[in-house]
Motif scaffolding. Structure first.
Motif, PDB file in Angstrom:
ATOM      1  N   GLY A  15     -15.973  15.642  77.124  1.00  0.00           N
ATOM      2  CA  GLY A  15     -15.848  14.401  78.145  1.00  0.00           C
ATOM      3  C   GLY A  15     -14.271  14.151  78.371  1.00  0.00           C
ATOM      4  N   GLY A  16     -13.417  14.797  77.891  1.00  0.00           N
ATOM      5  CA  GLY A  16     -12.218  14.561  77.969  1.00  0.00           C
ATOM      6  C   GLY A  16     -11.328  13.442  77.446  1.00  0.00           C
ATOM      7  N   LYS A  17     -12.094  13.086  76.602  1.00  0.00           N
ATOM      8  CA  LYS A  17     -11.387  11.781  75.536  1.00  0.00           C
ATOM      9  C   LYS A  17     -10.441  12.501  74.542  1.00  0.00           C
ATOM     10  CE  LYS A  17     -12.480   8.185  72.201  1.00  0.00           C
ATOM     11  NZ  LYS A  17     -13.331   7.623  71.068  1.00  0.00           N
ATOM     12  N   ARG A  18     -10.530  13.743  74.341  1.00  0.00           N
ATOM     13  CA  ARG A  18      -9.776  14.559  73.258  1.00  0.00           C
ATOM     14  C   ARG A  18      -9.295  15.909  74.103  1.00  0.00           C
ATOM     15  NH1 ARG A  18      -9.347  11.559  68.804  1.00  0.00           N
ATOM     16  NH2 ARG A  18     -11.109  10.424  68.084  1.00  0.00           N
ATOM     17  N   ALA A  19      -8.061  16.385  73.798  1.00  0.00           N
ATOM     18  CA  ALA A  19      -7.723  17.449  74.320  1.00  0.00           C
ATOM     19  C   ALA A  19      -7.188  18.205  72.883  1.00  0.00           C
ATOM     20  CB  ALA A  19      -6.853  17.661  75.177  1.00  0.00           C
ATOM     21  N   LEU A  20      -7.568  19.592  72.953  1.00  0.00           N
ATOM     22  CA  LEU A  20      -6.861  20.398  71.636  1.00  0.00           C
ATOM     23  C   LEU A  20      -5.600  20.931  72.086  1.00  0.00           C
ATOM     24  CD1 LEU A  20      -7.832  21.462  68.752  1.00  0.00           C
ATOM     25  CD2 LEU A  20      -8.644  23.663  69.904  1.00  0.00           C
ATOM     26  N   LEU A  35      -2.922  18.201  61.145  1.00  0.00           N
ATOM     27  CA  LEU A  35      -2.484  19.504  61.651  1.00  0.00           C
ATOM     28  C   LEU A  35      -1.868  19.629  63.036  1.00  0.00           C
ATOM     29  CD1 LEU A  35      -5.661  21.749  60.564  1.00  0.00           C
ATOM     30  CD2 LEU A  35      -3.513  21.753  59.297  1.00  0.00           C
ATOM     31  N   ARG A  36      -1.642  18.232  63.946  1.00  0.00           N
ATOM     32  CA  ARG A  36      -1.111  18.187  64.843  1.00  0.00           C
ATOM     33  C   ARG A  36      -1.869  18.778  66.041  1.00  0.00           C
ATOM     34  NH1 ARG A  36       1.002  14.874  62.120  1.00  0.00           N
ATOM     35  NH2 ARG A  36       3.117  14.399  61.842  1.00  0.00           N
ATOM     36  N   MET A  37      -3.037  18.875  65.853  1.00  0.00           N
ATOM     37  CA  MET A  37      -4.033  19.796  66.926  1.00  0.00           C
ATOM     38  C   MET A  37      -4.664  18.858  68.004  1.00  0.00           C
ATOM     39  SD  MET A  37      -6.102  22.136  64.316  1.00  0.00           S
ATOM     40  CE  MET A  37      -6.965  23.247  65.618  1.00  0.00           C
ATOM     41  N   ILE A  38      -4.516  17.273  67.599  1.00  0.00           N
ATOM     42  CA  ILE A  38      -5.159  16.234  68.575  1.00  0.00           C
ATOM     43  C   ILE A  38      -3.794  15.194  68.562  1.00  0.00           C
ATOM     44  CG2 ILE A  38      -7.329  16.759  68.489  1.00  0.00           C
ATOM     45  CD1 ILE A  38      -7.764  14.445  66.595  1.00  0.00           C
TER      46      ILE A  38
END
Length: 260
Positions: A50-55, A203-206
């Motif tokens: 839904g676009g709330k988060r990005a990898l 892990l600084r992935m989000i």
């Protein structure tokens, strides 16, 4: 960022970034009646979709492990899949069963990951905890879960071995199992989702989430495992996770004998 179903393995979704980074795998529904992990990874998937988060970097693989047991709302159908991640099988294992075939598919997912988190819960539980081997304790102690149990690998060659966590460990991953609490408490869903988000944040992935609050996790070393071998197994009173007992105090009874 790309979100796609694995074309070869049902119930597996892969989310990839354009930037290199860790490959994280999360399992839910290894036991079909343990719903907190299912909730956690589905909510996480919808966050991305839904676009709330990005990898931001790396890749994330989300798997619904025992889909037949999930549909039946049962722990498993024929075989406990958290005893099936092994190289050798005895004659008691039906190699034509869904759970055997499903395990062979999912082994390939675990053979190439850098970090692995397996979600579980229990009928009777009052506090979440992690199960992690020594090489993973330092990393997972930053996840915000206050208790870590280690030493399960000492028993992984016997009948209670074959868990996904130690299979991933054997292939080089930094792995843990989260026991998020009781099946029947909504708070278990929240614990599982927060752990998933915290892992990716660490892990600084989000981005956009605060890192988990720093806690000094209590680490408990396993020295023995007791299995329920008789129908009369019972606890003497109400029990709690990590309950301290007096020396020689019976914690349960089995085959009309105290266990201490």
């Amino acid at each position: 960022m790309n979100i796609s179903k694995d074309p070869n393995i049902q119930g597996v979704v892969r989310i990839t970034s354009d930037l290199s980074g860790p490959h994280v795998v999360m399992f839910s529904g290894t036991h079909g009646d343990e719903v907190s992990g299912i909730y956690a990874i589905e909510k996480l998937l919808f966050d991305f979709f839904g676009g709330k988060r990005a990898l931001l970097r790396g890749s994330l693989t989300l798997a619904r492990v025992n889909e037949h047991a999930i549909a039946a709302e049962r722990r498993y159908v024929k075989h406990n899949m958290n005893r099936m991640f092994r190289e050798n099988y005895g004659p008691d294992i039906d190699k034509n069963s869904y759970e055997f075939r499903r395990t062979q598919e999912l082994k390939t997912v675990l053979q190439s990951c850098d970090y692995f988190l397996d979600f579980h819960s229990a009928p009777i539980a009052d506090a979440p905890f992690l199960v992690a081997e020594q090489k993973a304790v330092e990393f997972f102690s930053t996840l915000g879960i206050p208790r870590i149990m280690t030493g399960w690998s000492k028993f992984s060659s016997g009948a209670i071995g074959g868990d996904a966590e130690n299979y991933a460990n054997a292939h080089g991953a930094i792995s843990a199992t989260l026991e998020s609490g009781s099946h029947f408490e909504k708070s278990s869903n929240d614990v599982a989702y927060r752990a998933a988000v915290s892992l990716l944040s660490l892990l600084r992935m989000i981005e956009g989430d605060e890192l988990p609050s720093t806690v000094e996790a209590d680490v408990f070393e396993m020295y023995s495992v007791v299995t329920k071998e008789f129908d009369d197994f019972r606890y003497p009173d109400e029990v709690r996770n990590f309950q301290f007992l007096k020396k020689d105090q019976a914690f349960a009874y089995q085959n009309a004998q105290p266990l201490n």
